[in-house]
Design a protein around this motif. Structure first.
Motif, PDB file in Angstrom:
ATOM      1  N   ILE A  63       0.721  -1.054   0.005  1.00  0.00           N
ATOM      2  CA  ILE A  63      -0.030  -0.083   0.167  1.00  0.00           C
ATOM      3  C   ILE A  63       0.807   1.280  -0.074  1.00  0.00           C
ATOM      4  O   ILE A  63       2.107   1.526   1.021  1.00  0.00           O
ATOM      5  CB  ILE A  63      -0.972   0.103   1.287  1.00  0.00           C
ATOM      6  CG1 ILE A  63      -1.707  -0.969   1.345  1.00  0.00           C
ATOM      7  CG2 ILE A  63      -1.753   1.460   0.860  1.00  0.00           C
ATOM      8  CD1 ILE A  63      -3.215  -1.515   2.470  1.00  0.00           C
ATOM      9  N   SER A 101     -10.046  -8.004   1.774  1.00  0.00           N
ATOM     10  CA  SER A 101      -8.937  -7.035   2.800  1.00  0.00           C
ATOM     11  C   SER A 101     -10.212  -6.244   2.952  1.00  0.00           C
ATOM     12  O   SER A 101     -10.287  -5.517   2.784  1.00  0.00           O
ATOM     13  CB  SER A 101      -8.303  -7.027   1.479  1.00  0.00           C
ATOM     14  OG  SER A 101      -8.725  -5.937   0.288  1.00  0.00           O
ATOM     15  N   VAL A 102      -9.126  -5.983   4.130  1.00  0.00           N
ATOM     16  CA  VAL A 102      -9.817  -4.498   4.869  1.00  0.00           C
ATOM     17  C   VAL A 102      -8.981  -3.383   3.768  1.00  0.00           C
ATOM     18  O   VAL A 102      -9.889  -2.593   4.249  1.00  0.00           O
ATOM     19  CB  VAL A 102      -8.299  -4.284   6.325  1.00  0.00           C
ATOM     20  CG1 VAL A 102      -8.329  -2.600   6.602  1.00  0.00           C
ATOM     21  CG2 VAL A 102      -7.942  -5.168   7.310  1.00  0.00           C
ATOM     22  N   LYS A 103      -7.997  -3.232   3.483  1.00  0.00           N
ATOM     23  CA  LYS A 103      -8.200  -2.738   2.084  1.00  0.00           C
ATOM     24  C   LYS A 103      -9.424  -2.701   1.679  1.00  0.00           C
ATOM     25  O   LYS A 103      -9.921  -1.636   1.359  1.00  0.00           O
ATOM     26  CB  LYS A 103      -6.569  -2.052   1.479  1.00  0.00           C
ATOM     27  CG  LYS A 103      -6.840  -1.201   0.561  1.00  0.00           C
ATOM     28  CD  LYS A 103      -5.123  -1.206  -0.421  1.00  0.00           C
ATOM     29  CE  LYS A 103      -5.316   0.057  -1.686  1.00  0.00           C
ATOM     30  NZ  LYS A 103      -5.702   0.176  -2.149  1.00  0.00           N
ATOM     31  N   HIS A 104      -9.669  -3.029   0.497  1.00  0.00           N
ATOM     32  CA  HIS A 104     -11.216  -3.347  -0.325  1.00  0.00           C
ATOM     33  C   HIS A 104     -11.951  -2.697   0.621  1.00  0.00           C
ATOM     34  O   HIS A 104     -13.015  -2.281   0.455  1.00  0.00           O
ATOM     35  CB  HIS A 104     -11.134  -4.878  -0.663  1.00  0.00           C
ATOM     36  CG  HIS A 104     -12.366  -5.162  -1.567  1.00  0.00           C
ATOM     37  ND1 HIS A 104     -12.377  -6.240  -2.450  1.00  0.00           N
ATOM     38  CD2 HIS A 104     -12.795  -4.230  -2.508  1.00  0.00           C
ATOM     39  CE1 HIS A 104     -13.433  -5.631  -3.548  1.00  0.00           C
ATOM     40  NE2 HIS A 104     -13.708  -4.507  -3.186  1.00  0.00           N
ATOM     41  N   ALA A 154     -12.688  -1.081   3.211  1.00  0.00           N
ATOM     42  CA  ALA A 154     -12.333   0.317   3.473  1.00  0.00           C
ATOM     43  C   ALA A 154     -12.899   1.527   2.164  1.00  0.00           C
ATOM     44  O   ALA A 154     -13.126   2.622   1.965  1.00  0.00           O
ATOM     45  CB  ALA A 154     -10.683   1.025   3.813  1.00  0.00           C
ATOM     46  N   ASP A 155     -12.050   0.813   1.128  1.00  0.00           N
ATOM     47  CA  ASP A 155     -12.612   1.274  -0.160  1.00  0.00           C
ATOM     48  C   ASP A 155     -13.995   1.945  -0.451  1.00  0.00           C
ATOM     49  O   ASP A 155     -14.686   1.997  -1.079  1.00  0.00           O
ATOM     50  CB  ASP A 155     -11.697   0.744  -1.310  1.00  0.00           C
ATOM     51  CG  ASP A 155     -10.915   1.070  -1.552  1.00  0.00           C
ATOM     52  OD1 ASP A 155      -9.709   1.192  -1.019  1.00  0.00           O
ATOM     53  OD2 ASP A 155      -9.182  -0.239  -2.347  1.00  0.00           O
ATOM     54  N   SER A 163     -10.387   5.617   5.132  1.00  0.00           N
ATOM     55  CA  SER A 163      -8.848   4.931   4.859  1.00  0.00           C
ATOM     56  C   SER A 163      -8.749   3.867   5.245  1.00  0.00           C
ATOM     57  O   SER A 163      -9.517   3.105   6.121  1.00  0.00           O
ATOM     58  CB  SER A 163      -8.595   5.906   5.944  1.00  0.00           C
ATOM     59  OG  SER A 163      -8.059   6.229   7.266  1.00  0.00           O
ATOM     60  N   TYR A 164      -7.642   3.106   5.100  1.00  0.00           N
ATOM     61  CA  TYR A 164      -7.305   2.263   5.329  1.00  0.00           C
ATOM     62  C   TYR A 164      -7.584   2.174   6.474  1.00  0.00           C
ATOM     63  O   TYR A 164      -8.049   0.916   7.627  1.00  0.00           O
ATOM     64  CB  TYR A 164      -5.549   1.314   4.880  1.00  0.00           C
ATOM     65  CG  TYR A 164      -5.294   0.772   4.502  1.00  0.00           C
ATOM     66  CD1 TYR A 164      -5.438  -1.308   4.516  1.00  0.00           C
ATOM     67  CD2 TYR A 164      -4.185   0.812   6.134  1.00  0.00           C
ATOM     68  CE1 TYR A 164      -4.645  -1.832   5.334  1.00  0.00           C
ATOM     69  CE2 TYR A 164      -3.336  -0.275   6.925  1.00  0.00           C
ATOM     70  CZ  TYR A 164      -3.602  -1.888   6.199  1.00  0.00           C
ATOM     71  OH  TYR A 164      -3.340  -2.747   6.821  1.00  0.00           O
ATOM     72  N   TYR A 165      -6.487   2.706   7.416  1.00  0.00           N
ATOM     73  CA  TYR A 165      -6.210   3.006   8.997  1.00  0.00           C
ATOM     74  C   TYR A 165      -7.356   2.595   9.149  1.00  0.00           C
ATOM     75  O   TYR A 165      -7.660   2.551  10.616  1.00  0.00           O
ATOM     76  CB  TYR A 165      -5.337   3.994   9.176  1.00  0.00           C
ATOM     77  CG  TYR A 165      -4.016   4.416   8.841  1.00  0.00           C
ATOM     78  CD1 TYR A 165      -3.236   3.155   8.725  1.00  0.00           C
ATOM     79  CD2 TYR A 165      -3.955   4.753   7.841  1.00  0.00           C
ATOM     80  CE1 TYR A 165      -1.908   3.069   8.665  1.00  0.00           C
ATOM     81  CE2 TYR A 165      -2.483   5.419   6.460  1.00  0.00           C
ATOM     82  CZ  TYR A 165      -1.465   3.792   7.337  1.00  0.00           C
ATOM     83  OH  TYR A 165      -0.466   4.635   7.096  1.00  0.00           O
ATOM     84  N   ALA A 223     -10.020   1.932   8.993  1.00  0.00           N
ATOM     85  CA  ALA A 223     -10.698   0.028   8.768  1.00  0.00           C
ATOM     86  C   ALA A 223      -9.945  -0.504   9.610  1.00  0.00           C
ATOM     87  O   ALA A 223     -11.001  -1.358  10.021  1.00  0.00           O
ATOM     88  CB  ALA A 223     -11.209  -0.291   7.589  1.00  0.00           C
ATOM     89  N   ALA A 224      -8.820  -0.969   9.961  1.00  0.00           N
ATOM     90  CA  ALA A 224      -8.146  -1.364  10.230  1.00  0.00           C
ATOM     91  C   ALA A 224      -8.815  -0.867  11.810  1.00  0.00           C
ATOM     92  O   ALA A 224      -8.205  -2.456  13.388  1.00  0.00           O
ATOM     93  CB  ALA A 224      -6.561  -1.399  10.301  1.00  0.00           C
TER      94      ALA A 224
END
Length: 214
Positions: free
Chosen positions: A13, A167-170, A172-173, A178-180, A182-183
């Motif tokens: 990322i 995934s966390v990134k997906h 979040a999108d 943001s990725y952070y 969502a994490a």
């Protein structure tokens, strides 16, 4: 720390890679810092240079970061391989340490915590993020009564998508966050449910009627 000359960041990322670069540059200024977004790119990098410090993400597009760690430690046993991840569960931790990881840090630690912990790892102190250590200790504390568990809407949304295999990134999108962020929601879900993996969180949340991932 003067022995650290070349550093490799393995992170897919871009925003996270930039953040890690900034932290590393604070601790080790004027060093060569290279980036790899996959295991393939990392393997190409180590065919050209020997790195004294490697920061390794676990969830890479073409495999698991622990695979790189075990292979690199075989050819460069004195190098520091430090995991940088969002996964705060025992399964990921144990797998990484068994592969030969010299440290295990969470990306959502504060900048000051991250730098302090990384400095400690290089200096020979225990190889765990402070938040990971607190988390593991919490797992061994007796729980007498399980309180009612309430998830926020965002926590429910993130967990539902994670339960579907995203995934966390997906996730979040899809949620427009943001990725952070969502994490952070997923980490809070783990804390509320007192679990340490996505599978456990899914099963427990479904059993409690908190989500319906179908």
């Amino acid at each position: 720390m003067n022995d650290i000359d070349k550093i490799l960041i393995i992170e897919d990322i871009p925003e996270v890679s930039v953040w890690l670069h900034a932290q590393i540059n604070t601790l080790f200024p004027h060093r060569q810092i290279d980036h790899a977004e996959s295991l393939a790119a990392a393997n190409k990098a180590i065919s050209q240079y020997t790195y004294e410090l490697v920061l390794v993400d676990l969830g890479l597009p073409d495999g698991h970061g622990s695979t790189f760690i075990s292979a690199y430690k075989a050819i460069a046993p004195s190098a520091f391989c430090v995991v940088t991840t969002i996964f705060d569960d025992a399964d990921h931790l144990i797998r990484a340490l068994r592969a030969g990881a010299d440290g295990y840090l969470l990306k959502d630690d504060s900048e000051s915590e991250f730098i302090e912990q990384l400095s400690g790892i290089i200096g020979g102190r225990p190889p765990l993020s402070a938040s990971i250590a607190r988390y593991l200790l919490q797992q061994y504390r007796p729980i007498n009564d399980e309180p009612d568990i309430v998830l926020t809407q965002r926590e429910t949304d993130v967990l539902t998508l994670a339960a579907k295999g995203l995934s966390v990134k997906h996730a979040a999108d899809l949620l427009g966050i943001s990725y952070y962020t969502a994490a952070g929601y997923l980490k809070e879900v783990y804390r509320k449910l007192q679990v340490n993996s996505r599978a456990e969180a899914t099963v427990k949340a479904v059993n409690l009627g908190l989500i319906n991932p179908k």
